[in-house]
Design an enzyme around this catalytic site. Structure first.
Site, PDB file in Angstrom:
ATOM      1  N   CYS A   1       0.809  -1.234   0.000  1.00 29.04           N
ATOM      2  CA  CYS A   1       0.000   0.000   0.000  1.00 29.04           C
ATOM      3  C   CYS A   1       0.836   1.274   0.000  1.00 29.04           C
ATOM      4  O   CYS A   1       0.303   2.362  -0.198  1.00 29.04           O
ATOM      5  CB  CYS A   1      -0.943   0.010   1.196  1.00 29.04           C
ATOM      6  SG  CYS A   1      -2.198  -1.263   1.056  1.00 29.04           S
TER       7      CYS A   1
ATOM      8  N   HIS B   1      -3.078   7.411   2.566  1.00 26.66           N
ATOM      9  CA  HIS B   1      -3.534   6.121   2.039  1.00 26.66           C
ATOM     10  C   HIS B   1      -4.869   5.788   2.702  1.00 26.66           C
ATOM     11  O   HIS B   1      -5.049   6.040   3.901  1.00 26.66           O
ATOM     12  CB  HIS B   1      -2.490   5.044   2.352  1.00 26.66           C
ATOM     13  CG  HIS B   1      -2.968   3.661   2.072  1.00 26.66           C
ATOM     14  ND1 HIS B   1      -3.470   3.302   0.842  1.00 26.66           N
ATOM     15  CD2 HIS B   1      -3.049   2.546   2.857  1.00 26.66           C
ATOM     16  CE1 HIS B   1      -3.836   2.029   0.877  1.00 26.66           C
ATOM     17  NE2 HIS B   1      -3.595   1.552   2.088  1.00 26.66           N
TER      18      HIS B   1
ATOM     19  N   ASN C   1     -10.204   0.327   0.034  1.00 28.46           N
ATOM     20  CA  ASN C   1      -8.737   0.356  -0.058  1.00 28.46           C
ATOM     21  C   ASN C   1      -8.339  -0.158  -1.437  1.00 28.46           C
ATOM     22  O   ASN C   1      -8.478  -1.351  -1.722  1.00 28.46           O
ATOM     23  CB  ASN C   1      -8.157  -0.521   1.052  1.00 28.46           C
ATOM     24  CG  ASN C   1      -6.630  -0.521   1.051  1.00 28.46           C
ATOM     25  OD1 ASN C   1      -5.994  -0.019   0.131  1.00 28.46           O
ATOM     26  ND2 ASN C   1      -6.045  -1.099   2.080  1.00 28.46           N
TER      27      ASN C   1
END
Ligand code: UT7
Length: 334
Positions: A116, A256, A286
């Site tokens: 990520c 993020h 996500n």
């Protein structure tokens, strides 16, 4: 000699059409809209449907839009870096495939995998090429088809992920705009909490690995959560302190999007007004390497030349980092 910095001079994001909302997930696994919303902040995510479609298709859409918006010829691109954990295949690199799909022929390209945090790792990498003076137009793409590695029988992970991507154009700037500071970290001991077990060289695919559902994401959510809250907040505050930035100096945190609670905790540690935090997790979930460029894409029309942004991420590996960007352009009038 004037110092060259790498400035973002364009951004474009792309999501597939199909929306998988919490109501549909309620029919697939033992979960509720209320649980998902309160624990994660997510209402819906977009899913790439269709045979033969992969992350390169998401990346290619983002790059096509970027080239159009910035009036850039594919022939002028020197380098393209693609951050992804869901490459079309193990090799060739998906960056090569994106270049082929959008007609970039005079460049070299490679994939970068930092889970990520990949988009930040790729931005820092690309910045060094631009700062060298040798590279004039570099594209960084973050794109993931997370639905390809999501187990839709596992309620602890399938509610989290979605598909999306975005791309930025980086160009040299000698007027003090661009990426002014970067700090990325890895800690491989965190690999036991978030991983895809099979499909690599340790466990090549077999009937057994498929039956054991080892080609999907495995996450120990609570453990990752604890590290993420600390890691993302620590590095964002470190970036502020060493650049003498107060919360008043910052126009936006670009975090993020893994969990609204992690984003809120980071913003609180930075002392930021919630209005200064880019949040779109409710609509996309996500999307791994897609989260930060999708935020920049959606907030582009509000960003002004000189705005101070802190980009921050935490992900599998573990990997984490922050980048201080002085935004290089005013909203383009359409
Ligand atoms: O982007 C890469 C980095 N990843 C992250 O940053 C993710 C970090 N982790 C998280 O965001 C959170 O840990 C999750 C959203 C994954 C989970 O939230 P949590 O508050 O940590 O929940 P939990 O894992 O502690 O589970 C609490 C309860 C459990 O039930 P019991 O044992 O208390 O009876 C779970 O089985 O919630 C249960 N549960 C669910 N219930 C309804 C887990 N998933 C679900 C679900 N629906 N989808």
């Amino acid at each position: 000699m004037t110092q060259i910095k790498a400035a973002i001079t364009g951004i474009h994001g792309w999501v597939p059409e199909y929306i998988l909302d919490n109501a549909e997930l309620e029919k697939m696994v033992d979960t509720t809209d209320e649980w998902i919303l309160t624990r994660t902040g997510i209402s819906e995510r977009h899913i790439l449907k269709g045979e033969g479609k992969g992350s390169s298709d998401i990346g290619a859409e983002a790059v096509k839009g970027l080239l159009e918006k910035t009036n850039t010829s594919p022939d002028d691109i020197d380098l393209l870096i693609m951050a992804t954990v869901t490459p079309d295949m193990l090799f060739p690199a998906s960056s090569n495939i994106v270049c082929d799909k959008v007609g970039i022929k005079n460049a070299w390209s490679f994939d970068l995998n930092a889970a990520c945090s990949g988009f930040l790792f790729a931005l820092e990498t690309a910045a060094k090429f631009v700062e060298s003076g040798q590279y004039k137009k570099v594209i960084v793409v973050g794109a993931d088809k997370m639905s390809a590695i999501t187990d839709y029988t596992d309620r602890t992970t399938c509610i989290l992920f979605g598909d999306a991507g975005g791309a930025v154009l980086l160009e040299p700037n000698t007027e003090g705009y661009g990426m002014l500071d970067t700090q990325n970290y890895t800690d491989g001991s965190g690999r036991i909490y978030l991983y895809q077990e099979a499909g690599g060289s340790v466990k090549p695919p077999t009937h057994e690995t498929i039956d054991a559902r080892e080609h999907y994401i495995h996450q120990e959510g609570q453990s990752v959560f604890k590290f993420a809250v600390k890691g993302m907040a620590d590095v964002a505050v470190e970036m502020m302190e060493r650049n003498n930035l107060t919360s008043d100096d910052i126009a936006y945190l670009v975090p993020h999007q893994a969990n609204l609670r992690i984003i809120d905790a980071t913003a609180r540690r930075m002392g930021l007004d919630p209005k200064k935090v880019m949040i779109n997790i409710q609509r996309y979930g996500n999307t791994t390497n897609g989260t930060i460029p999708m935020c920049l894409h959606e907030w582009e029309h509000k960003l002004k030349k000189g705005d101070n942004l802190i980009l921050a991420a935490f992900g599998g590996g573990f990997t984490w980092g922050a980048i201080y960007v002085k935004w290089a352009y005013d909203p383009v009038k359409t």
